[in-house]
Design an enzyme around this catalytic site. Structure first.
Site, PDB file in Angstrom:
ATOM      1  N   CYS A 189      79.437  26.912  37.347  1.00 53.74           N
ATOM      2  CA  CYS A 189      79.379  26.498  35.956  1.00 53.74           C
ATOM      3  C   CYS A 189      79.802  27.634  35.035  1.00 53.74           C
ATOM      4  O   CYS A 189      80.115  28.738  35.463  1.00 53.74           O
ATOM      5  CB  CYS A 189      77.950  26.084  35.597  1.00 53.74           C
ATOM      6  SG  CYS A 189      77.227  24.916  36.767  1.00 53.74           S
ATOM      7  N   ASP A 234      69.907  23.349  43.890  1.00 56.38           N
ATOM      8  CA  ASP A 234      69.388  24.711  43.961  1.00 56.38           C
ATOM      9  C   ASP A 234      68.940  25.195  42.590  1.00 56.38           C
ATOM     10  O   ASP A 234      68.110  26.101  42.487  1.00 56.38           O
ATOM     11  CB  ASP A 234      70.426  25.656  44.565  1.00 56.38           C
ATOM     12  CG  ASP A 234      71.791  25.542  43.917  1.00 56.38           C
ATOM     13  OD1 ASP A 234      72.089  24.493  43.315  1.00 56.38           O
ATOM     14  OD2 ASP A 234      72.590  26.489  44.021  1.00 56.38           O
TER      15      ASP A 234
END
EC number: 6.3.5.4
Length: 617
Positions: free
Chosen positions: A2, A108
């Site tokens: 990201c 995660d």
């Protein structure tokens, strides 16, 4: 994977600044984007926020909107903004479930947040195996933590210029939060770029924006604006049980990086490292994984035929990606995607390889890290041959010269101590070339690298000293920065099994006779037996460099006009216009200066873009 950013200020941050930070991150996260804001008391206020978290998402694990970020705990008192992939975390998640923790996703991201809630940051970090850069905002304690992974696969930059703290994945994502009066370029960073072809951490091109070093975290207190930096890991050797503990850990490092909810592939060159990964994947049953190779058609540097042989031997599909013969149409976009001045020529083919690969898969495994762990670079052997002068440093004058060769280069090397002189084995500009282009710069640093402590260095052999320097500098801030920027510019996640820290510690514990071999990396021979007929260990290392001559003479030729004056203006006179023009004229008679000339062209284009952004955002 990201783009992340955020700010923690005492005054509201303008909507324009927030949008500027978000806009800089969009190419890193094409699947979703969100901004969450608060006032200084922790009350949600997205319109005029003093505190905010910004996220653009490339969805790889649990791509549902429920796993989007910024992500919070159940009562909204703790938030995370995270970039990366953490592997093999389910065993730790099971510990939390046994304590009654309920997970809403299988990402995660949520594991890191829940782990912080249960254990705190200091106990959480040792449990994180993988690559990460994240921010945790804890309203209960009124604290913020910013952390970067051990090896430095994921970037994190920050500023304290506005009586607070702002951070981001990119320099360009932090710049809008810096007051316009404090957006000056750093003279030291310009010289560092000329020396190294990149700007080593903790510097960036801007005086008031800093890069967090790998294996460090920041602790920020919202009430006092106190900021402290901590190192949480140092590389060390750790032996495992069994004769082939390193092999078992290698296979684990590769296997855990195959977990993805998006299509997976492999970057495959003709080298040992990527072929080892491909070989172990095939052995583990991943016999249909697509492999991708850069092709320099018609060039002696082209490794794609060897890569095709490797893939065919393993029964893996292979796609050769031709590197374009022209870069004129993409030059400005590539410079923008590299974020700040960065002049590794191989970044151009890397960018094109990622651009084509992302049309087929969203995750690739690559071979970065083998040379740094196993001593694979030729420059190491060259520099070791001069280790007899480790304590010798002569008081010789610094001379300005354009060529950087011959007796002047020898003088430059003898002026430095042995470890500092290692920087001359790289392809940045020599101290003489830097002095020539910057005649008014007083006593610039020899090198801008970070070095281990003297006590730590004294415990290492000469070769391991050089590798320690690489692990602090060249690997995280050059090799891995290039890999992250070039892939994430196209929404592609790059994973590096050979930089798994558990595997790396196994390698560091090996006897030198196993770890450092001639030819290099014979350690991998026992796990690549299917490729033995190709004799990869004795193939000449070709590198990954593009055809600079036609690019400079054709595609980029029009950039030469006025180059010296533009650089003199953008650097406030630090770089001398007339000397740049003399340097260019020297290049026309001395083609060996091509990489240094490209370095100047990239600096010019990058500074021009950043100046325009600094004025407009």
């Amino acid at each position: 994977m990201c783009g992340i950013a955020g700010f923690f200020q005492q005054q509201p941050v303008s909507l324009a600044a927030v949008q500027g930070m978000l806009s800089a991150l969009r190419r890193r996260g094409p699947d979703a984007e969100h901004v969450v804001g608060w006032n200084t008391q922790g009350q949600r206020n997205d319109a005029a926020s003093e505190v905010g978290l910004i996220h653009t998402r490339l969805a790889i694990i649990d791509p549902r909107p429920e796993a989007d970020q910024p992500f919070s705990n159940d009562d909204g008192s703790i938030w995370i903004c995270y970039n990366g992939e953490v592997y093999d975390w389910q065993q730790h998640a099971d510990e939390l479930r046994a304590q009654g923790v309920q997970f809403k996703t299988h990402s995660d991201t949520e594991f890191i947040l829940r782990g912080y809630e249960a254990w705190g940051l200091e106990d959480l970090l040792p449990k994180l195996r993988g690559m990460f850069a994240f921010a945790i905002l804890d309203w209960n304690k009124r604290e913020v933590f910013l952390a970067r992974d051990r090896m430095g696969l994921k970037p994190l930059v920050y500023t304290t210029a506005n009586d607070g703290l702002a951070f981001g994945s990119l320099v360009r994502s932090v710049l809008p939060s810096v007051p316009k009066a404090q957006r000056q370029f750093s003279p030291e960073s310009i010289d560092a770029y000329l020396a190294h072809r990149y700007i080593p951490a903790p510097r960036t091109i801007f005086q008031h924006i800093h890069r967090l070093e790998n294996a460090h975290y920041l602790h920020y207190r919202l009430d006092t604006q106190q900021l402290t930096k901590h190192c949480y890991w140092q590389p060390h050797g750790e032996s495992g049980s069994g004769e082939k503990a390193w092999q078992k850990e290698l296979d684990t490092a590769i296997r855990i990086r195959t977990v993805a909810d998006r299509p997976l592939g492999v970057f495959l060159s003709g080298g040992i490292d990527s072929s080892t990964i491909a070989c172990r994947l095939e052995e583990q049953g991943f016999d249909q994984l697509q492999t991708f190779s850069a092709a320099f058609l018609g060039s002696p540097l082209d490794e794609s035929p060897v890569a095709k042989q490797i893939a065919d031997t393993l029964g893996l599909p292979n796609q050769a990606i031709p590197v374009p013969l022209t870069i004129a149409n993409d030059f400005e976009q590539i410079i923008a995607d590299l974020d700040e001045p960065f002049a590794d020529p191989s970044s151009f083919p890397s960018w094109y390889l990622a651009q084509a690969t992302t049309q087929h898969v969203k995750v690739v495994l690559g071979g970065d890290g083998g040379d740094e762990l196993l001593g694979g670079y030729k420059r190491l052997g060259k520099h070791l041959r001069t280790s007899w002068r480790r304590l010798l440093r002569l008081p010789l004058p610094r001379m300005a010269d354009m060529a950087g060769k011959g007796w002047r280069k020898i003088v430059s090397e003898l002026r430095l101590n042995w470890l500092e002189a290692y920087s001359l084995r790289f392809s940045g500009m020599t101290p003489g070339q830097r002095a020539f282009l910057q005649p008014g710069l007083k006593a610039p640093a020899v090198t801008y690298w970070r070095y281990p402590s003297i006590d730590a260095l004294n415990q290492l052999s000469p070769l391991k000293q050089l590798l320690a320097v690489d692990l602090n500098n060249y690997l995280p801030e050059y090799i891995l920065r290039k890999g992250d920027l070039c892939t994430m510019a196209h929404g592609l996640e790059l994973r590096a099994p050979l930089l798994d820290h558990v595997w790396a510690e196994r390698v560091m514990a090996l006897p030198d006779s196993e770890r450092f071999t001639q030819p290099a990396k014979k350690l991998f021979a026992s796990v690549t037996e299917r490729l033995a007929s190709l004799d990869l260990f004795n193939l000449k290392k070709r590198g990954f460099n593009p055809p600079l001559k036609p690019w400079l003479q054709q595609d980029l030729h029009h950039h030469f006009a006025g180059l010296g004056q533009r650089l003199q203006t953008s650097t406030q006179g630090q770089i001398n216009a007339a000397r740049v023009e003399r340097f260019i004229a020297e290049y026309r008679n001395r083609p060996a200066l091509a990489e240094q000339v490209l370095q100047l062209l990239i600096l010019d284009a990058s500074l021009s873009q950043l100046e325009a952004m600094a004025k407009s955002c």
